[in-house]
Design a protein around this motif. Structure first.
Motif, PDB file in Angstrom:
ATOM      1  N   PRO A 151      20.379  -6.864 -87.497  1.00  0.00           N
ATOM      2  CA  PRO A 151      19.061  -7.364 -87.930  1.00  0.00           C
ATOM      3  C   PRO A 151      19.131  -8.732 -88.602  1.00  0.00           C
ATOM      4  N   GLU A 152      20.309  -9.090 -89.136  1.00  0.00           N
ATOM      5  CA  GLU A 152      20.442 -10.395 -89.798  1.00  0.00           C
ATOM      6  C   GLU A 152      20.270 -11.547 -88.820  1.00  0.00           C
ATOM      7  N   LEU A 153      20.424 -11.287 -87.527  1.00  0.00           N
ATOM      8  CA  LEU A 153      20.235 -12.335 -86.517  1.00  0.00           C
ATOM      9  C   LEU A 153      18.772 -12.544 -86.165  1.00  0.00           C
ATOM     10  N   ASN A 154      17.922 -11.656 -86.663  1.00  0.00           N
ATOM     11  CA  ASN A 154      16.491 -11.738 -86.355  1.00  0.00           C
ATOM     12  C   ASN A 154      15.796 -12.666 -87.348  1.00  0.00           C
ATOM     13  N   THR A 155      16.009 -13.969 -87.187  1.00  0.00           N
ATOM     14  CA  THR A 155      15.421 -14.955 -88.094  1.00  0.00           C
ATOM     15  C   THR A 155      14.000 -15.329 -87.704  1.00  0.00           C
ATOM     16  N   ASP A 156      13.635 -15.034 -86.480  1.00  0.00           N
ATOM     17  CA  ASP A 156      12.287 -15.347 -85.995  1.00  0.00           C
ATOM     18  C   ASP A 156      11.802 -14.154 -85.186  1.00  0.00           C
ATOM     19  N   ALA A 157      10.784 -13.470 -85.711  1.00  0.00           N
ATOM     20  CA  ALA A 157      10.302 -12.248 -85.061  1.00  0.00           C
ATOM     21  C   ALA A 157       9.808 -12.505 -83.644  1.00  0.00           C
ATOM     22  N   LYS A 158       9.377 -13.723 -83.371  1.00  0.00           N
ATOM     23  CA  LYS A 158       8.851 -14.040 -82.045  1.00  0.00           C
ATOM     24  C   LYS A 158       9.933 -14.468 -81.062  1.00  0.00           C
ATOM     25  N   ARG A 159      11.137 -14.635 -81.559  1.00  0.00           N
ATOM     26  CA  ARG A 159      12.238 -15.129 -80.739  1.00  0.00           C
ATOM     27  C   ARG A 159      13.181 -13.987 -80.387  1.00  0.00           C
ATOM     28  N   SER A 160      13.600 -13.907 -79.145  1.00  0.00           N
ATOM     29  CA  SER A 160      14.522 -12.871 -78.693  1.00  0.00           C
ATOM     30  C   SER A 160      15.914 -13.114 -79.268  1.00  0.00           C
ATOM     31  N   ILE A 161      16.485 -12.084 -79.924  1.00  0.00           N
ATOM     32  CA  ILE A 161      17.853 -12.197 -80.421  1.00  0.00           C
ATOM     33  C   ILE A 161      18.827 -12.355 -79.257  1.00  0.00           C
ATOM     34  N   TYR A 162      18.553 -11.641 -78.184  1.00  0.00           N
ATOM     35  CA  TYR A 162      19.413 -11.702 -76.995  1.00  0.00           C
ATOM     36  C   TYR A 162      19.524 -13.132 -76.470  1.00  0.00           C
ATOM     37  N   LEU A 163      18.381 -13.786 -76.284  1.00  0.00           N
ATOM     38  CA  LEU A 163      18.392 -15.160 -75.773  1.00  0.00           C
ATOM     39  C   LEU A 163      18.975 -16.133 -76.788  1.00  0.00           C
ATOM     40  N   THR A 164      18.728 -15.878 -78.068  1.00  0.00           N
ATOM     41  CA  THR A 164      19.287 -16.737 -79.116  1.00  0.00           C
ATOM     42  C   THR A 164      20.806 -16.702 -79.093  1.00  0.00           C
ATOM     43  N   ILE A 165      21.391 -15.512 -78.924  1.00  0.00           N
ATOM     44  CA  ILE A 165      22.846 -15.380 -78.868  1.00  0.00           C
ATOM     45  C   ILE A 165      23.403 -16.146 -77.675  1.00  0.00           C
ATOM     46  N   LEU A 166      22.748 -16.010 -76.526  1.00  0.00           N
ATOM     47  CA  LEU A 166      23.222 -16.728 -75.335  1.00  0.00           C
ATOM     48  C   LEU A 166      23.143 -18.237 -75.529  1.00  0.00           C
ATOM     49  N   ASP A 167      22.059 -18.703 -76.161  1.00  0.00           N
ATOM     50  CA  ASP A 167      21.920 -20.137 -76.424  1.00  0.00           C
ATOM     51  C   ASP A 167      23.001 -20.632 -77.372  1.00  0.00           C
ATOM     52  N   GLN A 168      23.317 -19.818 -78.390  1.00  0.00           N
ATOM     53  CA  GLN A 168      24.347 -20.215 -79.359  1.00  0.00           C
ATOM     54  C   GLN A 168      25.716 -20.283 -78.707  1.00  0.00           C
ATOM     55  N   ILE A 169      26.032 -19.303 -77.868  1.00  0.00           N
ATOM     56  CA  ILE A 169      27.312 -19.321 -77.166  1.00  0.00           C
ATOM     57  C   ILE A 169      27.419 -20.576 -76.306  1.00  0.00           C
ATOM     58  N   GLU A 170      26.329 -20.913 -75.650  1.00  0.00           N
ATOM     59  CA  GLU A 170      26.325 -22.084 -74.769  1.00  0.00           C
ATOM     60  C   GLU A 170      26.513 -23.372 -75.555  1.00  0.00           C
ATOM     61  N   SER A 171      26.010 -23.409 -76.785  1.00  0.00           N
ATOM     62  CA  SER A 171      26.075 -24.652 -77.568  1.00  0.00           C
ATOM     63  C   SER A 171      27.439 -24.869 -78.206  1.00  0.00           C
ATOM     64  N   HIS A 172      28.232 -23.798 -78.401  1.00  0.00           N
ATOM     65  CA  HIS A 172      29.501 -23.941 -79.102  1.00  0.00           C
ATOM     66  C   HIS A 172      30.551 -24.666 -78.273  1.00  0.00           C
ATOM     67  N   ALA A 173      30.577 -24.409 -76.984  1.00  0.00           N
ATOM     68  CA  ALA A 173      31.614 -25.004 -76.139  1.00  0.00           C
ATOM     69  C   ALA A 173      31.538 -26.523 -76.076  1.00  0.00           C
ATOM     70  N   PRO A 174      30.394 -27.127 -75.760  1.00  0.00           N
ATOM     71  CA  PRO A 174      30.358 -28.594 -75.709  1.00  0.00           C
ATOM     72  C   PRO A 174      30.630 -29.257 -77.044  1.00  0.00           C
TER      73      PRO A 174
END
Length: 316
Positions: free
Chosen positions: A254-277
């Protein structure tokens, strides 16, 4: 909270003239419990801890400073070991557990004590440490998630991806330390040839092989295409699957749920994508820095009052 209960003054053992001995004792006990030196057939009782502490105290200097309220009177190594153990017990670095059957006592790190001692042991540089596997682990965890749809695999991938940035930053920090050392030697008007030779020896024997390894065997460059493909597959999962995963994520993290309107699932995928570059950019800046140092090396040798050129700076 870190500073609670017995940990109210958690870092007090790391002050005073015996602070280096305290670190040595913590490192020694950590190595005895968690490294290849660990003997799992031997119970960690008081005598074993004192043995480790006494060995560490013997080979560690004491700072020549005025006594304070934490510093005991001068005593033998055995008494010093006992005092050190009591100090670390008092402030929450070490815990004593009593066996209800035998009534014997065993000793070990508290959870927070172990977490803070681990980087001390790593800074000593005496242990082999794999620093090149988190990109691969991220891909493996994502692949497992796509096969089994286990939420824990997705959370593992997220955690591994966060470590990519810190791992790739290790070599940058070490390079910066070497650069500062070179600056100090040059400013102290020592032999520039010796200072620059030591710096470039580090570049050739330590930094460049490390950089080459990261770019080849386990680098973001090699796995970036695979990672992109896995992320595309994760985003293309069926709506029912994504909804199920989303519910599990909101329950487990639940700590990853910083925005109730935003999907945690998609947020995690976006974060993973941003770490590599981000990690790749750090490596590219490092390579550019090495080239700039090479270009300016001749200038340092010939300049009467040498200064490090402004161009040879890493932008973090």
């Amino acid at each position: 909270m870190i500073f609670a209960d017995v940990r109210l003054h958690f870092f007090r053992p790391l002050t005073g003239k015996y602070r280096e001995q305290t670190v040595a004792c913590l490192r020694g006990l950590y190595a005895r419990l968690y490294s290849s030196l660990a003997d799992y057939n031997r119970v960690v009782q008081r005598e074993l801890v004192l043995e480790v502490f006494q060995e560490a105290i013997t080979r560690t200097p004491v700072f020549d400073e005025a006594d304070d309220d934490l510093t005991p009177a001068a005593k033998g190594e055995r008494e010093q070991s006992i005092w050190m153990l009591n100090l670390l017990l008092e402030h929450g670095w070490i815990e004593r557990n009593v066996d209800e059957v035998t009534l014997g006592s065993t000793y070990g790190f508290s959870r927070i004590g172990r977490l803070f001692t681990q980087p001390m042991e790593e800074l000593a540089g005496n242990r082999f440490r794999t620093r090149h596997r988190n990109t691969r682990n991220t891909c493996s965890a994502l692949r497992s998630f796509l096969d089994k749809h286990e939420v824990y695999d997705l959370l593992d991938a997220y955690e591994y991806s966060e470590r990519i940035v810190s791992d790739f930053s290790d070599v940058i920090a070490e390079l910066e330390d070497r650069k500062r050392q070179l600056v100090r030697e040059v400013e102290a008007q020592q032999l520039v040839r010796r200072a620059s030779d030591e710096f470039f020896e580090f570049m050739e024997k330590r930094f460049m092989p490390d950089l080459s390894l990261r770019f080849s065997e386990d680098s973001v460059v090699k796995y970036r295409e695979e990672l992109d493909g896995l992320l595309r597959s994760a985003r293309a999962q069926r709506r029912e699957t994504k909804a199920t995963v989303e519910r599990e994520l909101r329950r487990l993290a639940p700590e990853l749920n910083t925005d109730a309107k935003r999907s945690i699932y998609l947020t995690i995928l976006d974060q993973i994508e941003s770490h590599a570059p981000a990690s790749l950019d750090n490596l590219l800046r490092s390579a550019q820095f090495v080239k700039e140092c090479r270009l300016h090396a001749g200038e340092w040798d010939q300049t009467p009052s040498p200064q490090i050129p402004a161009a040879a700076t890493i932008t973090s």
